[in-house]
Design a protein around this motif. Structure first.
Motif, PDB file in Angstrom:
ATOM      1  N   UNK A 133       0.821  -1.202   0.000  1.00  0.00           N
ATOM      2  CA  UNK A 133       0.000   0.000   0.000  1.00  0.00           C
ATOM      3  C   UNK A 133       0.861   1.261   0.000  1.00  0.00           C
ATOM      4  N   UNK A 134       2.003   1.188   0.634  1.00  0.00           N
ATOM      5  CA  UNK A 134       2.887   2.351   0.680  1.00  0.00           C
ATOM      6  C   UNK A 134       3.326   2.775  -0.712  1.00  0.00           C
ATOM      7  N   UNK A 135       3.336   1.834  -1.654  1.00  0.00           N
ATOM      8  CA  UNK A 135       3.734   2.177  -3.023  1.00  0.00           C
ATOM      9  C   UNK A 135       2.779   3.171  -3.678  1.00  0.00           C
ATOM     10  N   UNK A 136       1.531   3.224  -3.176  1.00  0.00           N
ATOM     11  CA  UNK A 136       0.581   4.191  -3.710  1.00  0.00           C
ATOM     12  C   UNK A 136       1.098   5.607  -3.492  1.00  0.00           C
ATOM     13  N   UNK A 137       1.732   5.840  -2.341  1.00  0.00           N
ATOM     14  CA  UNK A 137       2.274   7.167  -2.026  1.00  0.00           C
ATOM     15  C   UNK A 137       3.649   7.374  -2.652  1.00  0.00           C
ATOM     16  N   UNK A 138       4.451   6.294  -2.702  1.00  0.00           N
ATOM     17  CA  UNK A 138       5.823   6.436  -3.199  1.00  0.00           C
ATOM     18  C   UNK A 138       5.893   6.488  -4.713  1.00  0.00           C
ATOM     19  N   UNK A 139       5.044   5.713  -5.376  1.00  0.00           N
ATOM     20  CA  UNK A 139       5.143   5.591  -6.834  1.00  0.00           C
ATOM     21  C   UNK A 139       3.814   5.843  -7.542  1.00  0.00           C
ATOM     22  N   UNK A 140       2.873   6.459  -6.861  1.00  0.00           N
ATOM     23  CA  UNK A 140       1.569   6.683  -7.472  1.00  0.00           C
ATOM     24  C   UNK A 140       1.616   7.714  -8.585  1.00  0.00           C
ATOM     25  N   UNK A 142      -0.831  10.458 -10.795  1.00  0.00           N
ATOM     26  CA  UNK A 142      -2.115  11.130 -10.724  1.00  0.00           C
ATOM     27  C   UNK A 142      -2.984  10.861 -11.946  1.00  0.00           C
ATOM     28  N   UNK A 143      -2.457  10.120 -12.914  1.00  0.00           N
ATOM     29  CA  UNK A 143      -3.305   9.651 -14.010  1.00  0.00           C
ATOM     30  C   UNK A 143      -4.245   8.552 -13.528  1.00  0.00           C
ATOM     31  N   UNK A 144      -3.948   7.974 -12.360  1.00  0.00           N
ATOM     32  CA  UNK A 144      -4.775   6.896 -11.815  1.00  0.00           C
ATOM     33  C   UNK A 144      -5.823   7.466 -10.862  1.00  0.00           C
ATOM     34  N   UNK A 145      -7.103   7.123 -11.066  1.00  0.00           N
ATOM     35  CA  UNK A 145      -8.149   7.595 -10.144  1.00  0.00           C
ATOM     36  C   UNK A 145      -7.957   7.114  -8.708  1.00  0.00           C
ATOM     37  N   UNK A 146      -7.211   6.000  -8.525  1.00  0.00           N
ATOM     38  CA  UNK A 146      -6.974   5.505  -7.173  1.00  0.00           C
ATOM     39  C   UNK A 146      -6.206   6.545  -6.355  1.00  0.00           C
ATOM     40  N   UNK A 147      -5.251   7.203  -6.995  1.00  0.00           N
ATOM     41  CA  UNK A 147      -4.492   8.254  -6.308  1.00  0.00           C
ATOM     42  C   UNK A 147      -5.414   9.399  -5.915  1.00  0.00           C
ATOM     43  N   UNK A 148      -6.347   9.740  -6.779  1.00  0.00           N
ATOM     44  CA  UNK A 148      -7.290  10.811  -6.451  1.00  0.00           C
ATOM     45  C   UNK A 148      -8.074  10.432  -5.190  1.00  0.00           C
ATOM     46  N   UNK A 149      -8.521   9.185  -5.133  1.00  0.00           N
ATOM     47  CA  UNK A 149      -9.320   8.747  -3.997  1.00  0.00           C
ATOM     48  C   UNK A 149      -8.512   8.769  -2.705  1.00  0.00           C
ATOM     49  N   UNK A 227     -16.609  12.107  -2.478  1.00  0.00           N
ATOM     50  CA  UNK A 227     -17.601  11.189  -3.024  1.00  0.00           C
ATOM     51  C   UNK A 227     -17.726  11.319  -4.535  1.00  0.00           C
ATOM     52  N   UNK A 228     -17.372  12.470  -5.063  1.00  0.00           N
ATOM     53  CA  UNK A 228     -17.371  12.609  -6.519  1.00  0.00           C
ATOM     54  C   UNK A 228     -16.278  11.746  -7.136  1.00  0.00           C
ATOM     55  N   UNK A 229     -15.082  11.782  -6.525  1.00  0.00           N
ATOM     56  CA  UNK A 229     -13.989  10.947  -7.023  1.00  0.00           C
ATOM     57  C   UNK A 229     -14.340   9.471  -6.892  1.00  0.00           C
ATOM     58  N   UNK A 230     -14.986   9.101  -5.778  1.00  0.00           N
ATOM     59  CA  UNK A 230     -15.422   7.710  -5.621  1.00  0.00           C
ATOM     60  C   UNK A 230     -16.385   7.316  -6.736  1.00  0.00           C
ATOM     61  N   UNK A 231     -17.278   8.220  -7.092  1.00  0.00           N
ATOM     62  CA  UNK A 231     -18.224   7.914  -8.175  1.00  0.00           C
ATOM     63  C   UNK A 231     -17.500   7.800  -9.509  1.00  0.00           C
ATOM     64  N   UNK A 232     -16.417   8.570  -9.696  1.00  0.00           N
ATOM     65  CA  UNK A 232     -15.666   8.491 -10.952  1.00  0.00           C
ATOM     66  C   UNK A 232     -15.010   7.124 -11.126  1.00  0.00           C
ATOM     67  N   UNK A 233     -14.647   6.467 -10.019  1.00  0.00           N
ATOM     68  CA  UNK A 233     -14.069   5.124 -10.134  1.00  0.00           C
ATOM     69  C   UNK A 233     -15.038   4.171 -10.830  1.00  0.00           C
ATOM     70  N   UNK A 234     -16.321   4.440 -10.677  1.00  0.00           N
ATOM     71  CA  UNK A 234     -17.339   3.638 -11.357  1.00  0.00           C
ATOM     72  C   UNK A 234     -17.651   4.212 -12.743  1.00  0.00           C
ATOM     73  N   UNK A 235     -17.904   5.509 -12.774  1.00  0.00           N
ATOM     74  CA  UNK A 235     -18.433   6.125 -13.992  1.00  0.00           C
ATOM     75  C   UNK A 235     -17.410   6.203 -15.119  1.00  0.00           C
ATOM     76  N   UNK A 236     -16.121   6.102 -14.797  1.00  0.00           N
ATOM     77  CA  UNK A 236     -15.097   6.177 -15.841  1.00  0.00           C
ATOM     78  C   UNK A 236     -14.929   4.838 -16.548  1.00  0.00           C
ATOM     79  N   UNK A 237     -15.981   4.057 -16.631  1.00  0.00           N
ATOM     80  CA  UNK A 237     -15.983   2.780 -17.344  1.00  0.00           C
ATOM     81  C   UNK A 237     -17.146   2.783 -18.337  1.00  0.00           C
ATOM     82  N   UNK A 238     -17.171   1.778 -19.189  1.00  0.00           N
ATOM     83  CA  UNK A 238     -18.259   1.640 -20.160  1.00  0.00           C
ATOM     84  C   UNK A 238     -19.295   0.620 -19.715  1.00  0.00           C
TER      85      UNK A 238
END
Length: 452
Positions: A133-140, A142-149, A227-238
């Motif tokens: 999990x620490x890699x999210x902070x060390x190597x994340x 910002x193109x990834x929505x997970x980092x936004x969350x 909560x908007x970013x959380x919704x984007x994790x879903x909505x950014x799919x087809x």
């Protein structure tokens, strides 16, 4: 504000308010011990299940190639939703100068802190390798929505803790100097440290007010983002069921519904358990009920919008998804959440009788349970119906059912959240003493004067 009282009357009233609002701190009986025992045991059982999952991998869960998000992500979305009540009560209503919200603000922040803390923990439990999990902070990136969350959850937790702590400082100083003799010495020592040398000077109150205003303004974009970013994790799919532009405000509206329900339940428990009927008054429950109806109506609109638009177009994938919800496997759960989580509460709470403490608390319990199942419905059915045909896989890959390990970890998350709220209530007043005293006409000089 009440009329100005004589200094002696003010001191007597302050002593009574302090005595009443520290009851949660000093009250310790067999039920308290049993409650702690219950929470800790269930939390430990959940941690034991998590240990099994870490040892054996995510194969012990019901998640497979197709349903790769299961009960854990439903829990995450639920806790993020509940946490948003801190932004609504402690920031939005305060900035609008709605006075009745002051009594409730500390309860809202307790709920927000517990919920957002568990939201972060739940994400870690969903990882097959939590040691990374620490890699999210060390190597994340910002193109990834997970980092936004991760960023907004961490920021929201930090601001929520500050919004809880800053108005607590004058109370800590008051308890340090004039608390009842029933408060243990070790708690007084903690109050002395956390009070940061508070003396009650006008400059200190001004500094607190300025800092609070900044935080109230800052938490608005952060609260909406979490909560908007959380919704984007879903909505950014087809995927059918997620591929929509309304998920941001839809999630926010649903969050207000779940959060208001949670705060009403905690208010009622405090009122009953600690004899705070004169503080959490029928008036406060009535006003919370009106707020409840408002957010439920907004959420009802988004629920209609969510299904009316794809139902009108009725693409093939959307048809399968909607049929599964309306008449298929998940129809019972879907209609139950709509009825008990929205339609029935709105219908009942329009009547003033159902905005009284007991009826509105019962309604809130049903709404909170329905809110969790609503998140489950958002996550699971869509994953069970991918665009590509499901073929050449075992039968258990085609359907999802949570295993005992997932249920244990889910129980842990709820017990841990309740434990955080309980500890905060046993350590600090559940209502801001100095603000309530000011509302009753007691001057800051008397609130801050040393104990004689």
């Amino acid at each position: 504000m009440d009329k100005v009282k004589s200094p002696e009357e003010s001191r007597k009233l302050l002593d009574k308010i302090t005595f009443d609002l520290t009851r949660s701190i000093v009250k310790r009986d067999e039920f308290t011990n049993f409650w702690y025992f219950l929470l800790i045991i269930f939390a430990l059982v959940g941690l034991w299940g998590w240990g099994i999952q870490i040892r054996d991998g995510l194969g012990v869960t019901g998640m497979r190639d197709y349903v790769s998000w299961g009960m854990y992500i439903a829990n995450f979305v639920f806790f993020v939703a509940v946490s948003l009540i801190g932004f609504l009560i402690s920031s939005a209503l305060h900035l609008l100068k709605i006075k009745w919200s002051k009594v409730i603000s500390r309860v809202a922040e307790q709920v927000a802190i517990a919920a957002v803390a568990l939201a972060g923990i739940i994400i870690v439990t969903d990882m097959g390798r939590p040691d990374r999990f620490l890699n999210v902070f060390l190597h994340g990136r910002f193109a990834s929505p997970i980092i936004w969350d991760v960023t907004v959850v961490t920021t929201y937790l930090t601001i929520s803790v500050l919004l809880y702590y800053l108005p607590l400082i004058p109370d800590l100083a008051l308890l340090r100097d004039k608390g009842t003799d029933d408060i243990p010495q070790w708690k007084r020592n903690i109050y002395r440290i956390l009070a940061l040398g508070w003396k009650g000077h006008a400059e200190q109150y001004k500094l607190i007010a300025h800092a609070m205003r900044i935080l109230m303004i800052l938490i608005i974009p952060v609260g909406l983002s979490i909560h908007t970013v959380t919704s984007w994790l879903f909505a950014a799919t087809l995927r059918s069921g997620w591929d929509t532009t309304i998920f941001g405000p839809y999630f926010v509206a649903g969050a207000f519904v779940a959060g208001v329900a949670a705060v009403i339940i905690v208010m009622f428990l405090y009122r009953t358990r600690y004899g705070l009927k004169d503080y959490f008054e029928d008036y406060h429950f009535n006003m919370m009920g009106k707020l409840f109806v408002l957010v439920c109506l907004v959420y009802l609109y988004f629920n209609i919008n969510e299904f009316l638009v794809p139902g009108y177009k009725m693409k093939t994938a959307e048809s399968i998804h909607l049929s599964n919800l309306f008449t298929g496997k998940y129809s019972t759960m879907f209609w139950a959440t709509q009825f008990f989580g929205l339609l029935l509460p709105i219908t009942l709470m329009v009547n003033k009788y159902f905005r009284k403490p007991v009826p509105i608390t019962i309604i809130s319990v049903f709404v909170l349970i329905a809110s969790w199942f609503k998140r489950y419905i958002i996550v699971i059915p869509t994953l069970e119906h991918p665009f590509l045909p499901v073929q050449n896989v075992p039968e258990n890959f085609q359907h999802y059912a949570p295993t005992s390990i997932e249920i244990m970890i889910t129980v842990f998350s709820f017990m841990a959240a309740l434990l955080i709220i309980t500890v905060l209530a046993k350590m600090f007043p559940v209502i801001t003493i100095w603000e309530y005293a000011e509302e009753k006409g007691i001057s800051r000089e008397i609130i801050s004067e040393p104990k004689k």
